[in-house]
Design a protein around this motif. Structure first.
Motif, PDB file in Angstrom:
ATOM      1  N   LEU A 111      27.172 -17.486  16.188  1.00  0.00           N
ATOM      2  CA  LEU A 111      28.430 -16.426  16.184  1.00  0.00           C
ATOM      3  C   LEU A 111      27.717 -14.996  16.150  1.00  0.00           C
ATOM      4  N   GLY A 112      26.773 -14.646  15.930  1.00  0.00           N
ATOM      5  CA  GLY A 112      26.344 -13.256  15.637  1.00  0.00           C
ATOM      6  C   GLY A 112      26.576 -12.892  14.313  1.00  0.00           C
ATOM      7  N   ASN A 113      26.957 -13.850  13.396  1.00  0.00           N
ATOM      8  CA  ASN A 113      27.553 -13.367  11.890  1.00  0.00           C
ATOM      9  C   ASN A 113      26.368 -13.110  11.134  1.00  0.00           C
ATOM     10  N   ASP A 114      26.789 -12.522  10.025  1.00  0.00           N
ATOM     11  CA  ASP A 114      25.796 -12.319   8.796  1.00  0.00           C
ATOM     12  C   ASP A 114      25.309 -13.835   8.576  1.00  0.00           C
ATOM     13  N   PRO A 115      24.170 -13.792   8.520  1.00  0.00           N
ATOM     14  CA  PRO A 115      23.622 -15.288   8.085  1.00  0.00           C
ATOM     15  C   PRO A 115      24.205 -15.868   6.746  1.00  0.00           C
ATOM     16  N   ASP A 116      24.573 -15.053   6.014  1.00  0.00           N
ATOM     17  CA  ASP A 116      25.413 -15.599   4.551  1.00  0.00           C
ATOM     18  C   ASP A 116      26.974 -15.842   4.494  1.00  0.00           C
ATOM     19  N   GLY A 130      27.473 -24.421  -3.099  1.00  0.00           N
ATOM     20  CA  GLY A 130      26.975 -23.642  -1.806  1.00  0.00           C
ATOM     21  C   GLY A 130      26.611 -25.026  -0.885  1.00  0.00           C
ATOM     22  N   ALA A 131      26.423 -24.746   0.420  1.00  0.00           N
ATOM     23  CA  ALA A 131      26.068 -25.592   1.445  1.00  0.00           C
ATOM     24  C   ALA A 131      25.206 -26.572   1.071  1.00  0.00           C
ATOM     25  N   LEU A 132      25.180 -27.892   1.084  1.00  0.00           N
ATOM     26  CA  LEU A 132      24.342 -28.853   1.022  1.00  0.00           C
ATOM     27  C   LEU A 132      23.052 -28.594   1.832  1.00  0.00           C
ATOM     28  N   ASP A 133      23.283 -28.312   3.214  1.00  0.00           N
ATOM     29  CA  ASP A 133      22.339 -28.043   4.262  1.00  0.00           C
ATOM     30  C   ASP A 133      22.518 -26.491   4.493  1.00  0.00           C
ATOM     31  N   PRO A 134      21.638 -25.465   3.663  1.00  0.00           N
ATOM     32  CA  PRO A 134      21.985 -24.123   3.934  1.00  0.00           C
ATOM     33  C   PRO A 134      21.216 -23.593   5.411  1.00  0.00           C
ATOM     34  N   LEU A 135      20.339 -24.611   5.815  1.00  0.00           N
ATOM     35  CA  LEU A 135      19.777 -24.115   7.202  1.00  0.00           C
ATOM     36  C   LEU A 135      20.839 -24.118   8.238  1.00  0.00           C
ATOM     37  N   LEU A 136      21.822 -25.130   8.080  1.00  0.00           N
ATOM     38  CA  LEU A 136      22.899 -25.271   9.162  1.00  0.00           C
ATOM     39  C   LEU A 136      23.644 -24.182   8.942  1.00  0.00           C
ATOM     40  N   ILE A 137      24.067 -23.426   7.626  1.00  0.00           N
ATOM     41  CA  ILE A 137      24.823 -22.317   7.603  1.00  0.00           C
ATOM     42  C   ILE A 137      24.234 -21.188   8.547  1.00  0.00           C
ATOM     43  N   THR A 138      22.769 -21.014   8.624  1.00  0.00           N
ATOM     44  CA  THR A 138      22.182 -20.093   9.174  1.00  0.00           C
ATOM     45  C   THR A 138      22.455 -20.421  10.779  1.00  0.00           C
TER      46      THR A 138
END
Lengths: 349, 254
Positions: free
Chosen positions: A47-52, A33-41
């Motif tokens: 983009l209005g995407n699902d946060p995951d 998974g992302a090293l910085d999961p906050l930046l995925i959020t």
């Protein structure tokens, strides 16, 4: 309905990541998974995407992506910029924390990250098949992503076509906080393998990030941490991202997303979840200090972080890309002169 | 494993704000491992009843169980108390797994450390292979890499420390020993164990979502010697996905 982007330049070690792969650590599969999961959020919120939704993690040079079918939108989270080259040869700069729309044939050239890692989101997320419940790429065992490998030239990445207004882009309006306070850790599980002076050193002295770093972990260099009579080995037990293991040479290693599931070195402490994303952005030569906190403080830190990330997402603004602004101005002139009537559709611009 | 294990005090160790390690002992010991499996059995039951909210997963090792949790779903101290209480009342579980007979090629090319181990122990390479293939190994845990099994049961006569300087590359599917432990590397990786053979069998297949790892804690393994011609044949079958792993199972059910 799906859309496809083609990898027209692979970049360097760019991987598809989401929030990681849970439920298989008992058979040795790392979370990844992302090293910085906050930046995925952030990338997904733009983009209005699902946060995951799955994104691209860029550690060095970014890739170039061409919209093959469907109009898609990309977002940049982190210190990462890009350039869109349209089919008509126009070039548009994309700033960090902004989105850009690609019409079929348009190419986005993602630049290099200024510091640490950056993320590229796309409308609907990168919809490669999940493996063991996640799209995250784990290269050593070739799991996730596309064939468990970094992006390669010519690959087709499925996503979703843009569903909103293609002329109205998103951007962050709040500055993303950069914390430089000491890394907060919780002692254990094997702090009892160290001398009292080693513990004092660990919390009193600076540690320098070495070149020996990857998605598995970061080796630090500093004053040696001495083990007591219990020694520098334990019968392997569980580790987690954030575990700080200290082998016989006394130099700490902080484990990251791709870390093994168990390990036989004593672990002096563990970086708290709220501070782990910061380790995604360190570079060789950076100096860190460690400070001990308890579970209550760790929970408070996580709550504070969740609330500022939520606030950042709530304050995402909109803008018209250059070129479109001119058109809008034209319409506004018309409105002022009364040539056409006001329209709700323009009111949102 | 027997049921009359002395109950040692269980320790709850912090692995940051996202995991607790429930430690039943500090050594490799079938009795301690029985408590590990017993505790996991209790967690399985509670989880199936939906009574472990906020717990993400747990990882059994030789001597402990690391319980990973989401601190935004459950308070760390509440979970600590629950785990402590559960550890006090969980029992001992004997491993009930399958026995696998896994083909291994012991040719010098596949076994770079075989000659050295034989020499250090005053044996011929054939005698070392005879000891290895005559032993029944028990799977204690999986870790380090996807599908990497830690096996107990190396005969005392083969007890050797790790290499002073680990290799940068151990080929995938190499069988190796360190101390009284044996393992098979499912993936190419660095490693400091002594390399004694190579299996054509793929020990991990991410595409098999039901059982991605062939071996599970509680299983037993017997190594069966094959020559390099058979190795090449089986390797080709395995690579093409034409090899049925179930034919390696001699007893027990999945």
């Amino acid at each position: 309905m799906s859309a496809i982007v083609e990898v027209v330049e692979a970049g360097l070690a760019v991987t598809i990541q989401d929030r990681g792969r849970n439920g298989y650590r008992n058979i040795g599969v790392p979370v990844s998974g992302a090293l910085d999961p906050l930046l995925i959020t952030a990338a997904n919120a733009l983009l209005g995407n699902d946060p995951d939704a799955a994104v691209l993690e860029v550690c060095l040079a970014g890739p170039s992506l061409k919209a093959l079918s469907g109009t898609v939108r990309v977002s940049l989270a982190g210190e990462l910029s890009a350039q869109v080259v349209t089919t008509r040869g126009r070039m548009l700069k994309v700033e960090p924390w902004h989105t850009a729309t690609l019409f079929p044939g348009d190419v986005v050239r993602i630049g290099s990250v200024v510091k640490g890692v950056g993320y590229v989101g796309i409308s609907g997320g990168f919809l490669v098949p999940e493996q063991l419940g996640s799209r995250s790429t784990y290269m050593r065992a070739r799991i996730g992503g596309i064939d468990g490998s970094p992006l390669a030239l010519g690959q087709h990445l499925p996503c979703l076509p843009l569903s909103g207004n293609p002329w109205l882009e998103g951007c962050g309006t709040l500055e993303w906080p950069a914390e430089d306070c000491p890394l907060r850790v919780i002692l254990g599980p094997q702090d009892d393998h160290f001398t009292p002076s080693a513990l004092a050193t660990f919390f009193g002295q600076p540690y320098v990030v070495t070149r020996d770093m990857d998605r598995m972990g970061i080796r630090f260099e500093g004053e040696k941490l001495a083990h007591n009579e219990r020694g520098a080995e334990v019968v392997s037990d569980g580790v987690a991202p954030g575990s700080i293991q200290v082998p016989a040479n006394g130099q700490p290693i902080v484990l990251l997303a791709d870390c093994q599931t168990s390990g036989g070195y004593p672990k002096i402490a563990t970086v708290i979840k709220a501070d782990l994303p910061r380790l995604a952005h360190v570079r060789p030569g950076d100096v860190v200090r460690f400070v001990a906190v308890d579970h209550r403080q760790a929970a408070a830190a996580l709550r504070d972080q969740a609330s500022w990330v939520a606030r950042w997402c709530e304050t995402i603004g909109t803008f018209c890309p250059p070129g479109v602004v001119d058109e809008t101005a034209l319409y506004e002139d018309n409105l002022i002169s009364g040539a056409i009537r006001g329209d709700e559709a323009f009111a949102v611009v | 494993m027997n049921a009359t294990v002395p109950i040692l005090p269980v320790r709850l160790l912090s692995v940051g704000d996202t995991a607790w390690t429930v430690e039943f002992g500090v050594a490799i010991d079938p009795a301690i491992h029985g408590r590990v499996l017993g505790f996991c059995g209790l967690l399985d039951t509670l989880s199936a009843d939906g009574r472990l909210d906020g717990v993400v997963e747990w990882v059994p090792t030789f001597r402990s169980v690391t319980v990973h949790f989401n601190p935004q779903q459950i308070d760390a101290m509440v979970l600590r108390n629950l785990l402590s209480e559960l550890a006090g009342k969980s029992g001992v579980l004997s491993a009930v797994g399958c026995r696998w007979h896994i083909p291994v090629c012991f040719d010098a090319e596949s076994a770079p450390d075989l000659a050295d181990v034989a020499k250090a122990k005053g044996m011929t390479p054939e005698e070392v292979v005879h000891l290895l293939t005559g032993s029944i190994f028990s799977v204690y845990m999986l870790g380090f890499l996807p599908g990497f099994p830690y096996l107990g049961g190396v005969p005392e006569a083969l007890d050797m420390p790790r290499l002073a300087s680990p290799r940068k590359v151990v080929p995938a599917r190499t069988i190796a020993i360190a101390g009284r432990m044996c393992a098979a590397y499912p993936w190419e990786s660095p490693g400091g164990w002594r390399l004694l053979g190579r299996t054509p069998v793929r020990l991990f297949d991410a595409a098999n979502s039901r059982r991605p790892a062939l071996l599970a804690p509680g299983d037993e393994v017997v190594w069966e010697a094959i020559d390099s011609a058979v190795y090449a044949e089986l390797d080709a079958e395995c690579a093409a996905g034409r090899f049925d792993l179930m034919q390696l199972m001699r007893q027990g059910g999945l």
